[in-house]
Design a protein around this motif. Structure first.
Motif, PDB file in Angstrom:
ATOM      1  N   LEU A 131      98.297  62.527 -29.261  1.00  0.00           N
ATOM      2  CA  LEU A 131      99.604  62.004 -29.648  1.00  0.00           C
ATOM      3  C   LEU A 131     100.678  62.563 -28.714  1.00  0.00           C
ATOM      4  N   PRO A 132     101.806  61.870 -28.571  1.00  0.00           N
ATOM      5  CA  PRO A 132     102.938  62.483 -27.880  1.00  0.00           C
ATOM      6  C   PRO A 132     103.395  63.731 -28.623  1.00  0.00           C
ATOM      7  N   GLY A 133     104.037  64.639 -27.912  1.00  0.00           N
ATOM      8  CA  GLY A 133     104.416  65.904 -28.520  1.00  0.00           C
ATOM      9  C   GLY A 133     105.389  65.780 -29.671  1.00  0.00           C
ATOM     10  N   ASP A 134     106.200  64.706 -29.685  1.00  0.00           N
ATOM     11  CA  ASP A 134     107.194  64.564 -30.745  1.00  0.00           C
ATOM     12  C   ASP A 134     106.674  63.765 -31.940  1.00  0.00           C
ATOM     13  N   ALA A 135     105.398  63.396 -31.928  1.00  0.00           N
ATOM     14  CA  ALA A 135     104.833  62.618 -33.039  1.00  0.00           C
ATOM     15  C   ALA A 135     104.606  63.506 -34.250  1.00  0.00           C
ATOM     16  N   ASP A 136     104.577  62.884 -35.419  1.00  0.00           N
ATOM     17  CA  ASP A 136     104.279  63.590 -36.674  1.00  0.00           C
ATOM     18  C   ASP A 136     102.756  63.644 -36.814  1.00  0.00           C
ATOM     19  N   ALA A 137     102.173  64.745 -36.380  1.00  0.00           N
ATOM     20  CA  ALA A 137     100.711  64.855 -36.372  1.00  0.00           C
ATOM     21  C   ALA A 137     100.146  64.824 -37.785  1.00  0.00           C
ATOM     22  N   GLU A 138     100.838  65.406 -38.740  1.00  0.00           N
ATOM     23  CA  GLU A 138     100.327  65.398 -40.108  1.00  0.00           C
ATOM     24  C   GLU A 138     100.280  63.978 -40.662  1.00  0.00           C
TER      25      GLU A 138
END
Length: 233
Positions: free
Chosen positions: A142-149
């Motif tokens: 994912l891009p670094g600013d994505a909400d991984a949760e």
């Protein structure tokens, strides 16, 4: 068909690693799907790519691409299964070519989620590392600013999945990563229909890749064809 929640339905099991496989996934709603499809599409279309295949079936492990110097595939494994769990992976700062690993909560350029996949069927594979009944891990970027949760929960809320996975790069070659930069995730419905949420989210930014695998039966048939080599200009 979606499950109640990812947490309620998580299951334990032994794990192995998985990168370039075909996964079939079923959607639990547009908003939930967007939680993973849009950021994964943003990552998949974020860099310069010299060559892309023209169709989903052209990313199977049996299709090799030869540029005169070397030959490669877009996936090493194609499987049908079910996502049962997820965990945070790596956060990376890419200000240097080698990258720098960070604490997962730290601002980063990319971050990964590691998905546990219970394999029901192996459609195609380069090797015999994975068999039906295995539980493997698949990495999604994912891009670094994505909400991984949110992405992890949405992915594990899916039911049956098809993943085309590739072995990870360099020091991650013992892992499986979702193929074509995260595009090769298929959403499988009860009637055998397949959609590809990340491909749909990317739209024309992933041209010329087209969806020619709208049903699991079509992907199975493509996987059974004789291996072929495509010459890349």
């Amino acid at each position: 068909m979606g499950r109640a929640t990812a947490r309620q339905m998580r299951a334990a099991g032994t794990t192995a690693s998985l990168v370039g496989a075909v996964l079939v996934l079923s959607s639990s709603g547009g908003d939930a799907t967007a939680s993973f499809a849009e950021p994964m599409a943003a990552h998949a279309t974020g860099g310069d790519v010299a060559f892309r295949p023209d169709a989903i079936s052209a990313t199977l492990p049996s299709v090799r691409y030869d540029d005169g110097a070397s030959a490669t595939t877009f996936s090493d494994l194609a499987v049908v299964g079910r996502l049962t769990d997820w965990q945070p992976g790596r956060a990376t700062d890419w200000s240097t070519d080698a990258g720098r690993q960070l604490d997962f909560a730290h601002p980063a350029d990319t971050r990964t989620v590691v998905l546990s996949l219970q394999v029901a069927e192996v459609l195609a594979a380069d090797g015999d590392e994975v068999a039906a009944g295995d539980q493997v891990e698949v990495v999604a970027v994912l891009p670094g600013d994505a909400d991984a949760e949110a992405a992890g929960e949405a992915l594990t809320a899916l039911d049956d999945v098809v993943v085309l996975a590739s072995r990870g790069p360099a020091e991650h070659s013992g892992e499986w990563w979702v193929g074509l930069g995260g595009v090769l995730l298929g959403d499988l419905d009860d009637g055998g229909g397949l959609t590809w949420p990340v491909l749909e989210a990317a739209g024309s930014d992933l041209a010329p890749v087209t969806d020619d695998a709208g049903r699991l039966a079509a992907l199975r048939a493509a996987a059974q064809r004789a291996p072929r080599t495509v010459t890349v200009p």
